[in-house]
Scaffold this active site. Structure first.
Site, short mmCIF file in Angstrom:
data_model
loop_
_atom_site.label_atom_id
_atom_site.label_comp_id
_atom_site.label_asym_id
_atom_site.label_seq_id
_atom_site.Cartn_x
_atom_site.Cartn_y
_atom_site.Cartn_z
N HIS A 1 0.82 -1.22 0.00
CA HIS A 1 0.00 0.00 0.00
C HIS A 1 0.86 1.27 0.00
O HIS A 1 0.75 2.13 0.86
CB HIS A 1 -1.11 0.00 1.06
CG HIS A 1 -0.71 -0.14 2.51
ND1 HIS A 1 0.27 0.61 3.10
CD2 HIS A 1 -1.21 -0.92 3.50
CE1 HIS A 1 0.36 0.30 4.38
NE2 HIS A 1 -0.52 -0.64 4.64
N HIS B 1 -4.99 -8.62 14.95
CA HIS B 1 -5.07 -7.39 14.14
C HIS B 1 -5.89 -7.69 12.89
O HIS B 1 -5.66 -8.70 12.23
CB HIS B 1 -3.63 -6.98 13.79
CG HIS B 1 -3.46 -5.73 13.01
ND1 HIS B 1 -4.40 -4.74 12.94
CD2 HIS B 1 -2.40 -5.30 12.25
CE1 HIS B 1 -3.93 -3.75 12.18
NE2 HIS B 1 -2.73 -4.08 11.74
N GLU C 1 -6.06 -5.98 10.08
CA GLU C 1 -5.57 -5.56 8.76
C GLU C 1 -5.36 -6.81 7.90
O GLU C 1 -4.97 -7.87 8.38
CB GLU C 1 -4.28 -4.73 8.88
CG GLU C 1 -3.97 -4.06 7.55
CD GLU C 1 -2.95 -2.92 7.63
OE1 GLU C 1 -2.33 -2.71 8.68
OE2 GLU C 1 -2.79 -2.25 6.58
N ASP D 1 -3.34 -7.97 5.76
CA ASP D 1 -2.11 -8.75 5.56
C ASP D 1 -2.00 -9.86 6.60
O ASP D 1 -1.23 -10.81 6.43
CB ASP D 1 -0.85 -7.85 5.58
CG ASP D 1 -0.79 -6.89 6.75
OD1 ASP D 1 -1.86 -6.51 7.27
OD2 ASP D 1 0.33 -6.51 7.13
N HIS E 1 -1.11 -1.38 15.37
CA HIS E 1 -1.07 -0.28 14.43
C HIS E 1 -2.46 0.28 14.10
O HIS E 1 -2.58 1.38 13.55
CB HIS E 1 -0.36 -0.83 13.17
CG HIS E 1 -0.65 -0.23 11.87
ND1 HIS E 1 -1.03 -0.94 10.75
CD2 HIS E 1 -0.61 1.07 11.50
CE1 HIS E 1 -1.19 -0.13 9.74
NE2 HIS E 1 -0.95 1.08 10.14
FE1 FEO Z 1 0.96 -5.77 9.14
FE2 FEO Z 1 -1.08 -3.25 10.31
O1 FEO Z 1 -0.63 -4.82 9.39
#
Ligand code: FEO
Length: 393
Positions: free
Chosen positions: A23, A77, A79, A81, A144
């Protein structure tokens, strides 16, 4: 494919050798998506991988156990990935319960239909016994994303730290003592600058929580696992999260017919003449936002120069301004410089932007029409010296 961290605990993730753009983060050395399998009385998978690599993850798990033996999938998490593969793997794990916090579940449910998943919501500090190992879930909001958490295994002094302490490196090695430390710390810094930087306050809170835990191994979701150099990476995170600017001048510029470059060279010559200051000169069109953010992250002074193109800065410099505005590096002193022909605008645009991001110019902008003359170049050298002296303050 798997790698043993300690008896009963293995890495089962995916090494993405080919990714070069994450990204917009330029991953020049690839990346890994780390997932871990803990085989105890109960079996738990810690995190998953990007969706296209779900089959590789399942294969890695099957190297160690049958899929119906997986009792829990911990999602630290949401996200994609790390959570993208969940929609593929959960139907293949007939006895698995997804364990995550409420915010993570809500986020996952926005990405995919989770209505058929068996989900166990956990609170900050809650524990889950696997037998000999106990998982403790620690919420780490904004490290994150808002829902992020880490998972700690007290019996093993092992922290699954999610994005924290990660690096984007594809390698056959899994541990920090198997690659040069300088290389890993460089990648960790690039990762911090581009992913974690805006959340320094939250990182400091994580470090405070970590102080209360005996930790002998940190297993992040990207890159190598820290088992030898924990002190080094924790020190770096303390420094980076404290947003401490160093005695460093970064000169960022884009040029059309070398006039702005001549000014950059003059500023550089002045800055490097001052002892004890690190100076970097970066042609932004020949670099990447990822490298630029890393250079600026701990610089006390940044000079920004651009030729005027259609009354504005060059597009690459505009992108740099956009990117740095979001990351908010703690730059104290700055300078706008640039060239123009029949119309002006780049230097004026950068000067307005400095007000927005609260960078303080050390002088009036340095600007020329068509070509800088000797007098202006001499002035540029003088301002370069001033910037370097400010960096030492
Ligand atoms: Fe590796 Fe915030 O994802």
């Amino acid at each position: 494919m798997h790698t043993t961290l300690m008896p009963g605990i293995d890495w089962v993730g995916y090494v993405d050798w080919n990714i070069r753009d994450f990204h917009s983060y330029k991953t020049f050395h690839g990346a890994t998506y780390n997932a871990y399998l803990i085989r105890d009385t109960k079996t738990a998978l810690i995190d998953s991988v990007k969706k296209p690599f779900a089959a590789a993850l399942l294969e890695n798990i099957q190297d160690l156990t049958s899929l119906d033996r997986v009792d829990y999938v911990i999602c630290n998490h949401a996200e994609q990935d790390h959570a993208g593969a969940l929609s593929v793997i959960l139907p293949q794990l007939p006895n698995a319960v997804l364990v995550c916090n409420a915010r993570c579940h809500e986020t996952l449910s926005r990405y995919t239909d989770t209505s058929s998943w068996r989900v166990q919501i956990v609170q900050d500090g809650e524990t889950l016994s696997l037998g000999e190992n106990t998982l403790t879930f620690v919420n780490t909001p904004m490290v994150h994303w808002p829902e992020s958490m880490m998972t700690y295994v007290g019996e093993k002094k092992l922290l699954f730290s999610m994005d924290g302490f990660g690096q984007h490196i594809a390698s056959s090695e899994r541990f920090d003592d198997e690659l040069p430390l300088e290389q890993i710390l460089d990648e960790a810094k690039t990762y911090y600058a581009n992913i974690v930087y805006p959340y320094g306050r939250q990182v400091l809170q994580v470090l405070e929580k970590a102080k209360g835990l005996p930790i002998e191994m940190i297993a992040p979701s990207h890159g190598v696992i820290w088992r030898k150099n924990l002190g080094a990476i924790l020190d770096c995170y303390q420094r980076w999260a404290s947003r401490t600017a160093e005695a460093k001048v970064v000169i960022l510029y884009d040029t059309m017919w070398e006039s702005t470059e001549m000014l950059a060279d003059a500023i550089y010559a002045g800055a490097v003449s001052v002892e004890g200051v690190k100076v970097e000169k970066i042609h932004v069109r020949k670099s990447s936002l990822t490298q630029i953010a890393t250079a600026v992250m701990d610089a006390k002074c940044v000079a920004m120069g651009s030729a005027t193109l259609n009354t504005l800065p060059m597009p690459t410099m505009a992108a740099v301004m956009n990117y740095l505005q979001g990351l908010k590096p703690p730059v104290e002193h700055t300078l706008a410089f640039g060239s123009h022909g029949w119309g002006r605008g780049a230097v004026e645009e950068m000067t307005t932007w400095f007000e927005k991001v609260q960078w303080n110019p050390v002088s009036e902008p340095l600007k020329c029409r068509w070509r800088p003359d000797a007098e202006l170049l001499e002035k540029g050298e003088g301002i370069g010296k001033i910037l370097a002296q400010k960096a030492l303050e």
